[in-house]
Enzyme design. Structure first.
Site, PDB file in Angstrom:
ATOM      1  N   THR A   1       5.295  37.023  64.017  1.00 21.53           N
ATOM      2  CA  THR A   1       4.155  37.662  64.675  1.00 21.53           C
ATOM      3  C   THR A   1       3.984  37.078  66.072  1.00 21.53           C
ATOM      4  O   THR A   1       3.879  35.866  66.242  1.00 21.53           O
ATOM      5  CB  THR A   1       2.876  37.454  63.840  1.00 21.53           C
TER       6      THR A   1
ATOM      7  N   HIS B   1       6.410  43.863  53.071  1.00 15.23           N
ATOM      8  CA  HIS B   1       5.819  42.526  53.172  1.00 15.23           C
ATOM      9  C   HIS B   1       4.913  42.300  51.960  1.00 15.23           C
ATOM     10  O   HIS B   1       3.798  42.808  51.890  1.00 15.23           O
ATOM     11  CB  HIS B   1       5.013  42.413  54.464  1.00 15.23           C
TER      12      HIS B   1
ATOM     13  N   ASN C   1       2.952  35.746  51.527  1.00 13.66           N
ATOM     14  CA  ASN C   1       2.021  35.033  52.402  1.00 13.66           C
ATOM     15  C   ASN C   1       0.546  35.397  52.245  1.00 13.66           C
ATOM     16  O   ASN C   1      -0.235  35.313  53.188  1.00 13.66           O
ATOM     17  CB  ASN C   1       2.449  35.204  53.867  1.00 13.66           C
TER      18      ASN C   1
ATOM     19  N   TYR D   1      -0.969  38.288  51.689  1.00 15.66           N
ATOM     20  CA  TYR D   1      -1.462  39.577  52.162  1.00 15.66           C
ATOM     21  C   TYR D   1      -1.660  40.526  50.969  1.00 15.66           C
ATOM     22  O   TYR D   1      -1.549  40.115  49.823  1.00 15.66           O
ATOM     23  CB  TYR D   1      -0.537  40.129  53.249  1.00 15.66           C
TER      24      TYR D   1
ATOM     25  N   ARG E   1       9.896  40.991  50.916  1.00 15.56           N
ATOM     26  CA  ARG E   1       9.661  39.565  51.150  1.00 15.56           C
ATOM     27  C   ARG E   1       8.616  39.045  50.180  1.00 15.56           C
ATOM     28  O   ARG E   1       7.535  39.659  50.029  1.00 15.56           O
ATOM     29  CB  ARG E   1       9.193  39.334  52.582  1.00 15.56           C
TER      30      ARG E   1
ATOM     31  N   ASN F   1      -2.845  31.582  53.443  1.00 20.44           N
ATOM     32  CA  ASN F   1      -3.974  32.503  53.352  1.00 20.44           C
ATOM     33  C   ASN F   1      -4.737  32.384  52.038  1.00 20.44           C
ATOM     34  O   ASN F   1      -5.209  33.378  51.489  1.00 20.44           O
ATOM     35  CB  ASN F   1      -3.511  33.943  53.607  1.00 20.44           C
TER      36      ASN F   1
END
Length: 368
Positions: A28, A178, A181, A183, A230, A238
């Site tokens: 990012t 994605h 992480n 999300y 991923r 997070n």
């Protein structure tokens, strides 16, 4: 270099032949152009400079405005964004590269200022994350989320399907879902963030349901041979957690294997941190999945060489080294020193710290 390594060997990834086994990980950079969140005009230079990687995976790109969690991250849901990404893929392909887009919905890791009509971010359950997001040029606490209603979930799945069609229209070689992480898809999968009592909560099978439904829809649209995913089994990123990540991800990878996805991209350990943060048998995932295994997190030449030699991975993802070394492949081949990264320019800004890092040839010319 005298050390024998598979790192520079070619690899057949579905219909694509990669010239080496280095993957540029998604990074990012917060340089999309508001208000439309179109990739920066500099993005084609940035990715084009790094086209010698076996595979480039773009920075995470939201599948809808609701999916955005940080300022100035690019999307893949509008015609303008597709046109912006087309310039990137054209440049990468002109330079002989191969590129996948990473499709993203952040879920609860967002801020009301980024959401449609200033609404609350969405999540599997209304549990606020202990975490920060990047808005207004600074890091701020994430906003209180609301739980997605059951009848909203088909819309989330549809947003990934539309994004996949846009990825293909923009000329990408494939797409990465994605699901890592902390999300949205990760939030649904984990019992620390998912307290639902409907068909998307409770058992491992129910919690994994959204991730797997989206993977299936994306693979149907792009073809499984152009679809990767991923995951990050033990990362605390997070504010994510699960009581039994081994059982959860063993199940998930079994299902992904049945879909014949082209790769799983596995963050081993804490994202951007310690690799040994928690016990986990990554070899079990490698053995369960018949496609390519991309290993990620803290890799350098020595560790990559060791892991490839032990057949513990097929491809190795490098993150931060690619920020400051557009010619990372050549530098590793020669054993040349790496440019140090300028952390102050990681997030936001223009060309500085983005497209102005010197390649080896530039450095030699400057020294003469």
């Amino acid at each position: 270099m005298s050390t024998p390594t598979k790192l520079f060997d070619s690899y057949k990834l579905g219909p694509i032949t990669l010239p080496n086994r280095l993957v540029m990980a998604p990074l990012t950079r917060n340089r999309a152009v508001p208000p439309g969140m179109v990739p920066s005009p500099l993005a084609s230079d940035y990715y084009g400079q790094r086209a010698s990687a076996g595979l480039l995976i773009t920075e995470a790109s939201q599948v809808s405005q609701q999916g955005q969690g940080y300022q100035d991250t690019p999307g893949i849901y509008s015609k303008e964004q597709v046109a912006g990404w087309r310039k990137v893929t054209d440049r990468v392909h002109e330079r002989g590269g191969r590129i996948f887009l990473q499709a993203w919905h952040v879920g609860r890791i967002s801020h009301t200022s980024l959401q449609p009509n200033g609404g609350a971010p969405v999540a599997p359950s209304a549990i606020r994350a202990k975490g920060k997001t990047f808005v207004g040029g600074t890091f701020a606490d994430v906003s209180e989320p609301r739980a997605l209603a059951l009848d909203e979930i088909p819309g989330i799945i549809e947003s990934f399907k539309r994004a996949t069609a846009n990825v293909l229209e923009a000329g990408f070689d494939g797409i990465e879902v994605h699901a890592a992480n902390g999300y949205l898809l990760d939030q649904f999968a984990r019992d620390g963030t998912n307290k639902r009592t409907d068909a998307y909560g409770g058992s491992i099978e129910n919690r994994a349901k959204l991730m797997l439904e989206i993977s299936k829809v994306v693979a149907a649209e792009a073809g499984p041979e152009r679809t990767g995913i991923r995951i990050s089994p033990v990362t605390p990123a997070n504010d994510i957690s699960d009581s039994d990540p081994q059982a959860l991800f063993d199940y998930i990878v079994d299902q992904l294997n049945a879909m014949k996805l082209v790769y799983i991209h596995v963050i081993e350990g804490a994202t951007g941190g310690a690799r040994d943060i928690a016990p986990f048998d990554y070899r079990a995932l490698r053995n369960r999945f018949k496609g390519a295994y991309i290993a990620n997190n803290g890799y350098d030449f020595e560790l990559a060489t060791k892991v490839l030699a032990a057949d513990e991975a097929d491809l190795i993802a490098f993150g931060k080294p690619f920020i400051s070394n557009p010619d990372l492949v050549e530098r590793l081949k020669r054993g040349a020193p790496l440019n140090p990264p300028d952390k102050a320019t990681f997030y936001g800004g223009g060309a500085k710290g983005y497209t102005d890092y010197p390649a080896l040839g530039d450095a030699l010319d400057a020294a003469q």
